[in-house]
Scaffold this motif. Structure first.
Motif, short mmCIF file in Angstrom:
data_model
loop_
_atom_site.label_atom_id
_atom_site.label_comp_id
_atom_site.label_asym_id
_atom_site.label_seq_id
_atom_site.Cartn_x
_atom_site.Cartn_y
_atom_site.Cartn_z
N SER A 1 -15.68 -9.89 1.22
CA SER A 1 -14.77 -9.12 0.38
C SER A 1 -14.76 -9.79 -0.98
O SER A 1 -14.36 -10.95 -1.10
N SER B 1 -12.43 -4.68 4.94
CA SER B 1 -11.18 -4.12 4.42
C SER B 1 -10.09 -4.16 5.49
O SER B 1 -8.92 -4.36 5.18
N LYS C 1 -8.78 -7.70 5.58
CA LYS C 1 -7.91 -7.92 4.42
C LYS C 1 -6.53 -7.31 4.67
O LYS C 1 -5.51 -7.90 4.37
#
Ligand code: ADP
Length: 549
Positions: free
Chosen positions: A133, A168, A171
């Motif tokens: 990321s 994602s 995260k």
């Protein structure tokens, strides 16, 4: 290359289907294990996932934490290992995906994953992709097979696309985890604040039900958990089991809670409690809620303002007393000064009259000065600022001195029994004030011609002074209230006074570490007022000597 998908068209179609699924991929995953399972389901559909390995990476400690592993349809728990030299670590370190077509040909491979048993596996081919990321490596994802040539570039590409989606989700999970930690910290902080608050606090929900109260509120309401039903609106509480004060507060709170339910706050409302001791509470209530969540209830904060109110009342009393008592001397002084001025301007030579006016001015000025200093002393006592300056002094001679000072105007027989020297460290000016107060009361509340006796004695514990009279006396109820500020007995009302003298004298004695009390045989039987003052502890003197030695 997935064995079951034979034709390139089929493979292409399945990848396109994957691409369309990826948007909503792992949306429901609420932890890393769930993410692993979502990953496995997805990867197994499009490539050989005989072995699947998913780990998160912590850059700060350089450790790889294996979330779960799948081997031939069996899920294994994870484990942690430090970043090393293997293929997984390499993918993390270089941030580059890697395709291994035939492992045994590329060198001996034996992979030790972080399984509980430390099981060794020997796959023949693998795809390893870092989960990235931005510029951070969040983890690593690897599909492996015991067959050689199980994967190609397309698999590497597919796994990278899945890894990007996993990034994602990781995260999002990190953020939720962080939020959970933050939330917990806030909750702890709030808990500590509520517990340490001296103001009482109640939180009610949108129905007006009590959902929380702090320690101060519990104390104020004198409630134990048995008599308070959380989650119940006030009107449905078992109020009959509540103590009288709590019932009174609850009744006063009903309109406050009603206002909160309707979405309005309440500012600085006063509740006066009459059951038990008279108390005044100031209530503030604020609505809890947001535009999004709507009305959520409210917070009610009460503060016991009795002390503050008392102080305000005292100030008013003092002001009224000052005005009342200063008016006479001011009028007399002004009147006498005008007379004096007139006589002087008319060259009046009546020296006796001139002297009388001047003497009157001096005497009333003294009265005014006394009064002002009494007012000052009382306000100092109330504010806790009464200053005591102890200094070695002799009590018996002070008793004789004060008594002799008023003997000429006493119109009562004054007896003094204070032969022995009593030396201690006390504030002479303050003790003189106490003696003056007790003596003037004894004279004021006893008939002319009667006897007032003052005695001073001492033993090893301390000195005791007694002022007794043959006056109006006091009954038991009066004796119990004598030292309250402003208290005056019914029978004393016809005589001038403000009920402040004993209150102040008692304050002085207490500030010295002593005690004051009164005794009486009842109305008409005279009264005796006592106070004690501590003498220096002999043992501490000895300690002092030892300390110096
Ligand atoms: P004050 O004399 O100005 O009223 P004090 O505070 O000195 O105020 O006394 C408070 C009350 O205590 C008096 O009003 C009186 O009712 C009672 N009291 C004080 N001293 C005596 C006494 N010697 N005999 C009887 N009552 C007393």
């Amino acid at each position: 290359m997935l064995q079951s998908l034979t034709t390139p068209e089929e493979q292409q179609r399945s990848r396109l289907a994957l691409a369309s699924r990826l948007g909503g991929f792992a949306a429901g995953a609420s932890n890393l294990e769930e993410l692993f399972r979502a990953l496995y389901d997805e990867i197994a559909r499009v490539m050989d996932a005989t072995v699947l390995f998913f780990a998160v990476y912590d850059d700060a400690s350089q450790t790889v934490e294996v979330v779960r592993q799948m081997d031939r349809g069996v899920e294994h728990p994870g484990g942690t290992f430090p970043l090393g030299q293997g293929i997984t670590s390499e993918a993390i370190r270089t941030r580059t995906p890697r395709l291994v077509r035939r492992w045994s040909a590329e060198g001996p491979v034996r992979l030790l994953y972080g399984t509980e048993t430390g099981e060794l596996v020997a796959p023949e081919s693998a795809v390893v992709v870092p989960v990235i990321s931005g510029d951070r490596v969040l983890g690593v994802l690897s599909a492996q097979s015991y067959e050689p040539e199980a994967y190609d570039e397309a698999d590497l590409f597919t796994l990278s696309a899945i890894a990007a989606q996993a990034a994602s989700t990781i995260k999002r999970l990190h953020a939720t985890e962080q939020m959970a930690v933050e939330y917990e910290r806030h909750a702890f902080e709030l808990e500590a604040i509520l517990a340490s608050m001296t103001d009482a606090l109640l939180i009610v929900d949108e129905r007006g039900a009590i959902v929380r109260l702090n320690r101060a509120a519990r104390q104020l309401l004198c409630l134990d958990s048995a008599s308070l039903v959380f989650g119940q609106p006030l009107e449905r509480q078992r109020l009959e089991q509540w103590p009288a004060t709590a019932r009174e507060i609850a009744a006063a709170l009903v309109p406050v809670v009603e206002a909160l339910r309707e979405g309005s706050s309440v500012a600085e409302e006063e509740i006066e409690l009459r059951s038990g001791q008279r108390r005044i509470l100031s209530v503030n209530a604020s609505v809890l809620g947001s535009v999004k969540a709507g009305l959520q209830g409210g917070v009610i904060v009460f503060r016991d303002t009795t002390g503050q109110r008392e102080l305000e009342r005292l100030r008013e009393d003092i002001f009224a007393m000052a005005w009342h008592d200063l008016r006479t001397p001011i009028t007399v002084i002004k009147g006498q000064a005008e007379i004096l001025l007139r006589r002087l301007s008319h060259n009046d030579r009546d020296r006796k009259a001139l002297k009388a006016s001047a003497a009157s001015i001096v005497s009333y000025t003294d009265r005014m000065a006394d009064l002002v200093s009494t007012l000052f002393d009382i306000s100092s006592l109330e504010a806790g600022l009464l200053s005591i300056t102890p200094w070695p002094m002799e009590l018996a001679s002070l008793v004789r001195d004060v008594t002799d000072g008023i003997r000429s105007t006493a119109r009562r027989r004054l007896q003094v029994r204070a032969g022995e020297r009593i030396v201690g460290e006390w504030d002479e000016r303050r003790i003189r004030q106490v003696l003056m107060n007790l003596l003037s009361n004894a004279l004021k509340y006893s008939p002319e011609g009667s006897t007032v006796t003052v005695s001073a004695t001492a033993d090893e514990r301390g000195a005791t002074v007694c002022v007794s009279d043959e006056g109006i006396g006091l009954d038991a109820a009066e004796l119990a209230q004598l030292f309250r500020r402003g208290y005056r007995t019914e029978s004393a009302r016809r005589l001038k006074g403000a009920g402040l003298g004993l209150y102040f004298a008692n304050g002085i004695v207490a500030a010295h570490g002593g005690r004051m009390w009164a005794e009486s045989g009842g109305h008409g039987y005279g009264s005796a007022f006592y106070f004690t003052l501590p003498l220096q502890d002999e043992r501490s003197d000895a300690d002092l000597v030892e300390d110096r030695a």
